[in-house]
Design an enzyme around this catalytic site. Structure first.
Site, short mmCIF file in Angstrom:
data_model
loop_
_atom_site.label_atom_id
_atom_site.label_comp_id
_atom_site.label_asym_id
_atom_site.label_seq_id
_atom_site.Cartn_x
_atom_site.Cartn_y
_atom_site.Cartn_z
N GLU A 167 34.22 -39.22 14.27
CA GLU A 167 35.38 -38.81 13.49
C GLU A 167 35.30 -37.32 13.14
O GLU A 167 36.31 -36.61 13.15
CB GLU A 167 35.49 -39.65 12.21
N HIS A 227 36.60 -34.99 15.84
CA HIS A 227 38.03 -34.69 15.87
C HIS A 227 38.36 -33.48 15.01
O HIS A 227 39.22 -32.66 15.37
CB HIS A 227 38.84 -35.91 15.38
N GLU A 236 39.24 -38.33 22.49
CA GLU A 236 38.24 -39.34 22.13
C GLU A 236 36.93 -39.09 22.87
O GLU A 236 35.84 -39.22 22.29
CB GLU A 236 38.77 -40.75 22.44
N ASP A 260 33.37 -38.31 21.08
CA ASP A 260 32.16 -39.06 21.42
C ASP A 260 31.02 -38.10 21.77
O ASP A 260 29.87 -38.27 21.32
CB ASP A 260 32.41 -40.00 22.61
#
Length: 422
Positions: free
Chosen positions: A282, A285, A365, A369
């Site tokens: 998170e 991001h 995403e 990761d």
């Protein structure tokens, strides 16, 4: 009954049929792929899954699919019936003749025009919640809680929607040439305000949020934040298990109201090191500026879309396409109805937008990761967390590529594992 050769009607009909056929094809592709490959355990996951668990995964997805089929068909028929019968024109004209007030007309029209869809979808919503979700061990809801949530959501939607609707109508009536520009500013400011107050005023209406207790999880998260230079107003747990056993974690708000929320179900399902890896994702991001980049794209799109809508809403063929009496000029009080017609015309092409949006979302995403892997020094904790979350939520391991392209904003599990291990 409406049937004409207007380009807008043709676009509506083609888009509606296209959307229906495409979604039926995608869901059927996923179903038959699952029948053929759904119970095959990938080599990488043989230490984590067994045949019984995969069988449960498939049964859960099949149950949702068999409810989706009649729901999708009925919604398709309803949409065509409401347009072809002139339902929307009938409502708008009668409400305006009765109230002689454009604000009252738009508010009443917005409420009443949504009732047929609500009636059609209500039994499916109840069946999914109280039959499927309970059967597979997810739902902890009772009917009283469901009704209370529905009442809260309805009131909240009205509180949010009515002011923005009235603002749009006022600007269309008073500033007809530049209403799109002014409304874009109002809409963006309103959205920003909602995002700011959501964590402290809106989310607590539905759930209880408690500061994360002292312990290994909090220590790990605080060290991760210190390492990355991330500042937040707090780390909270949410009583998600009151309603569902699905699990998640998310960042919300901004400025003084920026906070991290962990579902209590997530804390029960994952080890502290795995939760750290999930939050590292998170954080990725934020550190990769995904939200800012998305806003840079979205803000101009809002202005361009509203400009286009303002021009199309003044075209008489748009209205005649849906059964409105042919007019030489479109008065401002009629144009809110035109915005609904524009939505109906282009709604069926939303899957094309999703295809593009999902492509960029999946790229983000993968980057998030990779950031988690970098911050944690290894990918193993995140991989372990992803496998557990996939298993606990009964998600598909490897859906067909074409299905995930249209329906997955996140990469499927096996794609994420391969990327993390590459």
């Amino acid at each position: 009954m409406i049937f004409n050769s207007s380009v807008f009607f043709i676009l509506f009909l083609a888009g509606t049929v296209f959307d229906f056929v495409l979604n039926q094809f995608l869901e059927a592709s996923d179903f038959f792929f699952r029948k053929k490959h759904g119970k095959q355990i990938p080599e990488r996951l043989k230490d984590f899954l067994n045949a019984q668990e995969l069988e449960k995964n498939c049964a859960y997805e099949d149950a949702k699919y068999f409810v989706w089929i009649p729901s999708n068909i009925l919604n398709f028929i309803l949409k065509l019936a409401l347009v072809l019968s002139g339902f929307y024109v009938f409502l708008y004209e009668n409400f305006y003749n009765f109230t002689e007030n454009v604000f009252a007309t738009v508010i009443l029209f917005s409420i009443v025009s949504g009732i047929p869809s609500f009636i059609v979808n209500l039994p499916f919503s109840l069946y999914r919640e109280f039959r499927i979700e309970k059967k597979f061990g997810f739902s902890n809801m009772n009917l009283k809680m469901w009704i209370l949530d529905f009442a809260k959501s309805t009131v909240l939607s009205a509180v949010i929607a009515i002011p923005i609707l009235c603002a749009a109508v006022a600007l269309i009536v008073c500033f007809n040439k530049i209403w799109w520009l002014l409304f874009a500013i109002v809409y963006l400011a309103f959205s920003l305000g909602i995002s700011y107050i959501y964590p402290v005023l809106i989310a607590p209406i539905f759930n209880k949020f408690s500061p994360l207790e002292e312990g290994e999880i909090k220590e790990r998260i605080e060290k991760l934040f210190a390492k990355t230079g991330f500042k937040t107003s707090g780390i909270f747990t949410m009583d998600a298990s009151r309603r569902s056993n699905h699990s998640n974690a998310y960042f919300t708000g901004f400025g003084k109201n920026k906070r991290i929320v962990l579902y209590d179900t997530l804390i029960k399902q994952l080890e502290p090191s795995e939760i750290e890896a999930v939050l590292g994702h998170e954080l990725g991001h934020c550190k990769k500026h995904h939200i800012a980049k998305r806003m840079i794209v979205m803000i101009p799109l809002v202005f361009v879309s509203l400009l286009a809508a303002s021009l199309i809403a003044k075209l008489p063929p748009l209205y005649s396409a849906f059964g409105y009496e042919p007019l030489e000029t479109i008065a401002p009080y009629i144009q809110p109805l035109g915005l609904l017609f524009i939505g109906l015309v282009f709604e069926g092409y939303g899957n094309i937008v999703s295809l593009v949006s999902n492509f960029f979302s999946r790229k983000d995403e993968f980057q998030a990761d990779a950031y988690s892997k970098e911050m944690c020094g290894t990918s193993q904790q995140l991989i372990s967390a992803l496998i557990k979350l996939n298993k606990e939520n009964l998600s598909e391991l490897e859906p067909p590529k074409i299905y995930s392209m249209f329906n997955y904003s996140h990469p499927p599990l096996m794609e994420r594992i391969k990327a993390l291990e590459s």
